[in-house]
Structures are given as C-alpha cells and as structure tokens.
Design a protein around this motif. Structure first.
Motif, mmCIF file in Angstrom:
data_model
loop_
_atom_site.group_PDB
_atom_site.id
_atom_site.type_symbol
_atom_site.label_atom_id
_atom_site.label_comp_id
_atom_site.label_asym_id
_atom_site.label_seq_id
_atom_site.Cartn_x
_atom_site.Cartn_y
_atom_site.Cartn_z
ATOM 1 N N PRO A 13 -2.300 111.568 31.886
ATOM 2 C CA PRO A 13 -3.644 111.562 32.456
ATOM 3 C C PRO A 13 -4.747 111.988 31.487
ATOM 4 C CG PRO A 13 -2.250 113.208 33.526
ATOM 5 C CD PRO A 13 -1.393 112.439 32.588
ATOM 6 N N GLY A 14 -4.422 112.703 30.438
ATOM 7 C CA GLY A 14 -5.425 113.112 29.471
ATOM 8 C C GLY A 14 -5.743 112.049 28.431
ATOM 9 N N LEU A 15 -5.059 110.932 28.493
ATOM 10 C CA LEU A 15 -5.233 109.858 27.521
ATOM 11 C C LEU A 15 -6.516 109.091 27.807
ATOM 12 C CD1 LEU A 15 -3.893 108.289 25.192
ATOM 13 C CD2 LEU A 15 -2.732 106.928 26.928
ATOM 14 N N ASP A 16 -7.386 109.024 26.821
ATOM 15 C CA ASP A 16 -8.653 108.310 26.979
ATOM 16 C C ASP A 16 -8.622 107.001 26.206
ATOM 17 O OD1 ASP A 16 -9.842 110.288 28.527
ATOM 18 O OD2 ASP A 16 -10.521 111.392 26.771
ATOM 19 N N GLY A 17 -9.163 105.967 26.794
ATOM 20 C CA GLY A 17 -9.317 104.703 26.098
ATOM 21 C C GLY A 17 -8.030 103.915 25.994
ATOM 22 N N PRO A 18 -8.139 102.753 25.358
ATOM 23 C CA PRO A 18 -6.978 101.883 25.207
ATOM 24 C C PRO A 18 -5.974 102.442 24.201
ATOM 25 C CG PRO A 18 -8.853 100.957 24.060
ATOM 26 C CD PRO A 18 -9.355 102.174 24.792
ATOM 27 N N ILE A 19 -4.753 102.000 24.334
ATOM 28 C CA ILE A 19 -3.684 102.389 23.417
ATOM 29 C C ILE A 19 -3.551 101.289 22.380
ATOM 30 C CG2 ILE A 19 -1.231 102.944 23.201
ATOM 31 C CD1 ILE A 19 -1.377 103.649 26.269
ATOM 32 N N ASP A 20 -3.638 101.648 21.121
ATOM 33 C CA ASP A 20 -3.498 100.674 20.037
ATOM 34 C C ASP A 20 -2.106 100.062 20.099
ATOM 35 O OD1 ASP A 20 -4.738 99.595 17.480
ATOM 36 O OD2 ASP A 20 -2.778 100.322 16.789
ATOM 37 N N THR A 21 -2.004 98.767 19.879
ATOM 38 C CA THR A 21 -0.708 98.084 19.974
ATOM 39 C C THR A 21 0.287 98.551 18.922
ATOM 40 O OG1 THR A 21 -1.506 96.230 18.640
ATOM 41 C CG2 THR A 21 -1.670 96.015 21.045
ATOM 42 N N ASP A 22 -0.205 99.175 17.848
ATOM 43 C CA ASP A 22 0.690 99.664 16.798
ATOM 44 C C ASP A 22 0.898 101.173 16.832
ATOM 45 O OD1 ASP A 22 1.225 97.148 15.701
ATOM 46 O OD2 ASP A 22 -0.687 97.168 14.653
ATOM 47 N N GLU A 23 0.348 101.843 17.851
ATOM 48 C CA GLU A 23 0.550 103.292 17.960
ATOM 49 C C GLU A 23 1.994 103.585 18.326
ATOM 50 O OE1 GLU A 23 -1.251 107.276 20.042
ATOM 51 O OE2 GLU A 23 -2.178 105.367 20.464
ATOM 52 N N ASP A 24 2.578 104.568 17.668
ATOM 53 C CA ASP A 24 3.957 104.958 17.942
ATOM 54 C C ASP A 24 3.987 105.743 19.251
ATOM 55 O OD1 ASP A 24 6.493 106.295 17.991
ATOM 56 O OD2 ASP A 24 6.661 105.937 15.839
ATOM 57 N N LEU A 25 4.473 105.110 20.297
ATOM 58 C CA LEU A 25 4.467 105.701 21.625
ATOM 59 C C LEU A 25 5.352 106.934 21.722
ATOM 60 C CD1 LEU A 25 4.793 102.380 23.657
ATOM 61 C CD2 LEU A 25 2.687 103.613 23.073
ATOM 62 N N ILE A 26 6.400 106.963 20.937
ATOM 63 C CA ILE A 26 7.334 108.086 20.982
ATOM 64 C C ILE A 26 6.788 109.260 20.179
ATOM 65 C CG2 ILE A 26 9.679 108.821 20.386
ATOM 66 C CD1 ILE A 26 10.413 105.781 20.971
ATOM 67 N N GLU A 27 6.328 109.002 18.973
ATOM 68 C CA GLU A 27 5.746 110.059 18.142
ATOM 69 C C GLU A 27 4.509 110.662 18.803
ATOM 70 O OE1 GLU A 27 6.671 111.507 15.136
ATOM 71 O OE2 GLU A 27 8.556 110.444 15.398
ATOM 72 N N ALA A 28 3.726 109.835 19.479
ATOM 73 C CA ALA A 28 2.519 110.310 20.159
ATOM 74 C C ALA A 28 2.859 110.986 21.491
ATOM 75 C CB ALA A 28 1.556 109.155 20.386
ATOM 76 N N ARG A 29 4.122 110.967 21.838
ATOM 77 C CA ARG A 29 4.638 111.576 23.073
ATOM 78 C C ARG A 29 4.049 110.951 24.330
ATOM 79 N NH1 ARG A 29 6.381 117.606 21.651
ATOM 80 N NH2 ARG A 29 6.939 117.189 19.505
ATOM 81 N N VAL A 56 19.784 97.107 22.421
ATOM 82 C CA VAL A 56 18.452 97.516 21.977
ATOM 83 C C VAL A 56 18.545 98.813 21.179
ATOM 84 C CG1 VAL A 56 17.241 96.397 23.889
ATOM 85 C CG2 VAL A 56 17.988 98.759 24.133
ATOM 86 N N THR A 57 17.478 99.088 20.444
ATOM 87 C CA THR A 57 17.380 100.361 19.733
ATOM 88 C C THR A 57 16.081 101.040 20.155
ATOM 89 O OG1 THR A 57 16.125 99.546 17.831
ATOM 90 C CG2 THR A 57 18.542 99.338 17.719
ATOM 91 N N ILE A 58 15.930 102.273 19.805
ATOM 92 C CA ILE A 58 14.716 103.016 20.131
ATOM 93 C C ILE A 58 13.486 102.341 19.528
ATOM 94 C CG2 ILE A 58 14.806 104.640 18.205
ATOM 95 C CD1 ILE A 58 13.900 105.505 21.825
ATOM 96 N N ASP A 59 13.655 101.684 18.404
ATOM 97 C CA ASP A 59 12.532 101.001 17.763
ATOM 98 C C ASP A 59 11.977 99.861 18.614
ATOM 99 O OD1 ASP A 59 12.455 102.692 15.579
ATOM 100 O OD2 ASP A 59 13.867 101.472 14.434
ATOM 101 N N ASP A 60 12.790 99.316 19.513
ATOM 102 C CA ASP A 60 12.321 98.257 20.410
ATOM 103 C C ASP A 60 11.286 98.767 21.406
ATOM 104 O OD1 ASP A 60 13.904 96.206 19.308
ATOM 105 O OD2 ASP A 60 15.630 96.838 20.496
ATOM 106 N N PHE A 61 11.178 100.079 21.552
ATOM 107 C CA PHE A 61 10.260 100.687 22.512
ATOM 108 C C PHE A 61 9.160 101.495 21.827
ATOM 109 C CE2 PHE A 61 14.485 100.315 24.315
ATOM 110 C CZ PHE A 61 14.240 99.637 25.499
ATOM 111 N N THR A 63 6.375 100.752 19.884
ATOM 112 C CA THR A 63 4.955 100.365 19.956
ATOM 113 C C THR A 63 4.770 99.311 21.043
ATOM 114 O OG1 THR A 63 5.114 98.531 18.386
ATOM 115 C CG2 THR A 63 4.664 100.727 17.454
ATOM 116 N N LEU A 64 3.549 99.167 21.518
ATOM 117 C CA LEU A 64 3.265 98.128 22.506
ATOM 118 C C LEU A 64 3.494 96.736 21.921
ATOM 119 C CD1 LEU A 64 0.044 99.496 24.247
ATOM 120 C CD2 LEU A 64 2.379 99.456 25.146
ATOM 121 N N ALA A 65 3.196 96.579 20.650
ATOM 122 C CA ALA A 65 3.425 95.285 19.994
ATOM 123 C C ALA A 65 4.910 94.932 20.013
ATOM 124 C CB ALA A 65 2.884 95.302 18.569
ATOM 125 N N ARG A 66 5.750 95.890 19.711
ATOM 126 C CA ARG A 66 7.194 95.641 19.698
ATOM 127 C C ARG A 66 7.732 95.413 21.109
ATOM 128 N NH1 ARG A 66 11.264 93.032 17.822
ATOM 129 N NH2 ARG A 66 13.214 94.154 17.911
#
Length: 76
Positions: A13-29, A56-61, A63-66
């Motif tokens: 809920p604290g996330l503001d704005g769009p999520i970049d398609t190349d943002e690491d969703l796991i690293e960004a928690r 599948v591998t964790i890398d498949d999840f 980024t949004l692009a992946r």
C-alpha cells in the motif's frame, strides 16, 4: 499486466506510481515468500494455464517484463 500491477499495489500500500517493467520485484520486496504462491495463483488465473513449478525458476518472476514474457505473452 494491469491485474498484476494492481495486485502488487494492493500488497504494497505504500507503493506510489507505476512499477517499472525492469524493476526487480523480489529485491524491492514487492513480492515476498508469504505472497509468492498467491502471485502464482494470480498468474495462472490471468493466463488460464497451470504453472509447473518444476519448469520455472525464480528469475521467471523477477520483473514485470519477464513475467509478461514467460507467462502472459500469447507465444508461450
């Protein structure tokens, strides 16, 4: 991808704005271990197909692009 982005915003809920398609969703928690199976369930619902966790591998999840390329593109 709109449903995926909406789900990520709901879980963060604290996330503001769009999520970049190349943002690491796991690293960004934005996805944690508690939500991971729910995320897979969401992708299966959107795509209409089952995700075999042995294929599948964790890398498949990572980024949004992946995610789009691996699970939501028509040429899967």
């Amino acid at each position: 991808m709109e449903r995926v982005a909406a789900w990520l915003h709901e879980k963060n809920p604290g996330l503001d704005g769009p999520i970049d398609t190349d943002e690491d969703l796991i690293e960004a928690r934005l996805i944690d271990s508690m939500d991971f199976l729910e995320f897979i369930d969401l992708l299966e619902d959107i795509s209409g197909t089952s995700i075999d966790l042995q294929e599948v591998t964790i890398d498949d999840f990572r980024t949004l692009a992946r995610v789009r390329e691996r699970f939501l593109s028509p040429a899967r």
